[in-house]
Design an enzyme around this catalytic site. Structure first.
Site, mmCIF file in Angstrom:
data_model
loop_
_atom_site.group_PDB
_atom_site.id
_atom_site.type_symbol
_atom_site.label_atom_id
_atom_site.label_comp_id
_atom_site.label_asym_id
_atom_site.label_seq_id
_atom_site.Cartn_x
_atom_site.Cartn_y
_atom_site.Cartn_z
ATOM 1 N N HIS A 111 38.050 41.707 50.603
ATOM 2 C CA HIS A 111 38.559 40.711 49.652
ATOM 3 C C HIS A 111 37.531 39.589 49.549
ATOM 4 C CE1 HIS A 111 41.627 38.445 47.397
ATOM 5 N NE2 HIS A 111 41.070 37.394 47.960
ATOM 6 N N CYS A 112 37.046 39.346 48.347
ATOM 7 C CA CYS A 112 36.052 38.300 48.097
ATOM 8 C C CYS A 112 36.775 37.031 47.656
ATOM 9 C CB CYS A 112 35.051 38.754 47.025
ATOM 10 S SG CYS A 112 33.818 37.506 46.604
ATOM 11 N N PHE A 113 36.683 35.978 48.457
ATOM 12 C CA PHE A 113 37.369 34.737 48.124
ATOM 13 C C PHE A 113 36.665 33.975 47.002
ATOM 14 C CE2 PHE A 113 38.960 35.578 52.408
ATOM 15 C CZ PHE A 113 40.315 35.328 52.240
ATOM 16 N N GLY A 123 38.119 35.535 44.163
ATOM 17 C CA GLY A 123 39.571 35.570 44.237
ATOM 18 C C GLY A 123 40.129 36.946 43.955
ATOM 19 N N ASN A 124 39.404 37.990 44.339
ATOM 20 C CA ASN A 124 39.764 39.342 43.962
ATOM 21 C C ASN A 124 39.328 40.322 45.039
ATOM 22 O OD1 ASN A 124 40.871 41.242 42.339
ATOM 23 N ND2 ASN A 124 39.270 41.232 40.788
#
Length: 263
Positions: A110-112, A115-116
């Site tokens: 999950h890439c903050f 946001g996805n």
């Protein structure tokens, strides 16, 4: 969980703020300083070449950033429900993300900053986003170093000149020898350097996993993967027309994963 959801909102805003500040500095500080060189021809002036290169890098970085968000992985548990889906023992490559509250195929992480979740559908755009963000940051750092070198008459010929620039500039700033705008550019140099190296590391690590046919989730869980030639693993993510997607941000360049999604 509340802290993770808050980070999922703050991190994209932080990235967009850095992008906006970088664009403003390039447009109103670095480019005007290069236009002062009247000895260069008007067709191939340094300002024109610099502007075209920065526009190419930033357009690819922001374009792939948008595509990472738009091309988010499908929720495999949406049709039958998350609980029933997990009970049916989904493939090992799937994973339930607590932040996104969805089950994704070939979940990587999950890439903050976007946001996805990063999965099979947006892996190519994520790698290109890291690549062009790294290049844009490092190129902005080089342009900023040239600007500071011209404004403050500082030579960066010595290898340690960049490392000693910040403490020296802080002392000169409080003594009034360095303006606030110049100090802000110096701080941005170190930020561009850090973000550029971090994105380059992410890009290289992700490419290594792609060549092995693995995801970060599989590496963390110690899952075994099927041995395949590295060319097939690379083609599965980037497709046959990989050069077109490398030059222009595109939604689909004929990758194998996107073909599987269409079936």
């Amino acid at each position: 969980m509340l802290a993770l959801r808050l980070l999922n909102v703050v991190a994209p805003a932080y990235f967009l703020c850095i992008s906006l500040v970088t664009f403003v500095l390039q447009l109103f500080l670095f480019l005007p300083s290069m236009r002062e060189d009247t000895a260069a021809t008007q067709l191939f002036s340094p300002a024109l070449l610099h502007g075209a290169l920065f526009l190419f890098l930033s357009a690819n970085a922001l374009g792939n950033y948008i595509l990472v968000i738009q091309n988010s992985p499908d929720d495999l548990g949406a049709s039958q429900g998350t609980t029933s889906r997990r009970a049916q023992c989904p493939p090992p490559s799937t994973h339930f993300c607590r932040v996104c509250a969805r089950v994704t195929l070939r979940h990587d992480h999950h890439c903050f900053f976007t946001g996805n979740c990063i999965g099979s559908r947006n892996m190519r755009n994520f790698v290109l986003f890291c690549l062009y963000t790294s290049l844009a940051c490092l190129y902005s750092m080089v342009a900023g170093v040239a600007y500071i070198s011209a404004v403050l008459s500082i030579s960066f010929a010595h290898p340690l000149a960049f490392l000693t620039l910040l403490p020296t500039s802080i002392s000169q700033f409080f003594s009034g020898a360095v303006l606030g705008s110049e100090m802000f550019v110096i701080l941005m140099l170190y930020l561009w350097f850090a973000v550029g190296l971090a994105c380059a590391g992410f890009c290289c690590h992700q490419l290594l996993l792609i060549l092995r046919g693995q995801t970060r989730h599989q590496v963390r869980k110690g899952m075994a993967v099927r041995a395949r030639p590295w060319r097939k693993n690379l083609q599965e993510v980037f497709g046959k027309r990989w050069l077109l997607g490398l030059l222009v941000p595109m939604f689909n360049v004929g990758s194998e994963s996107s073909k599987q999604q269409d079936k």
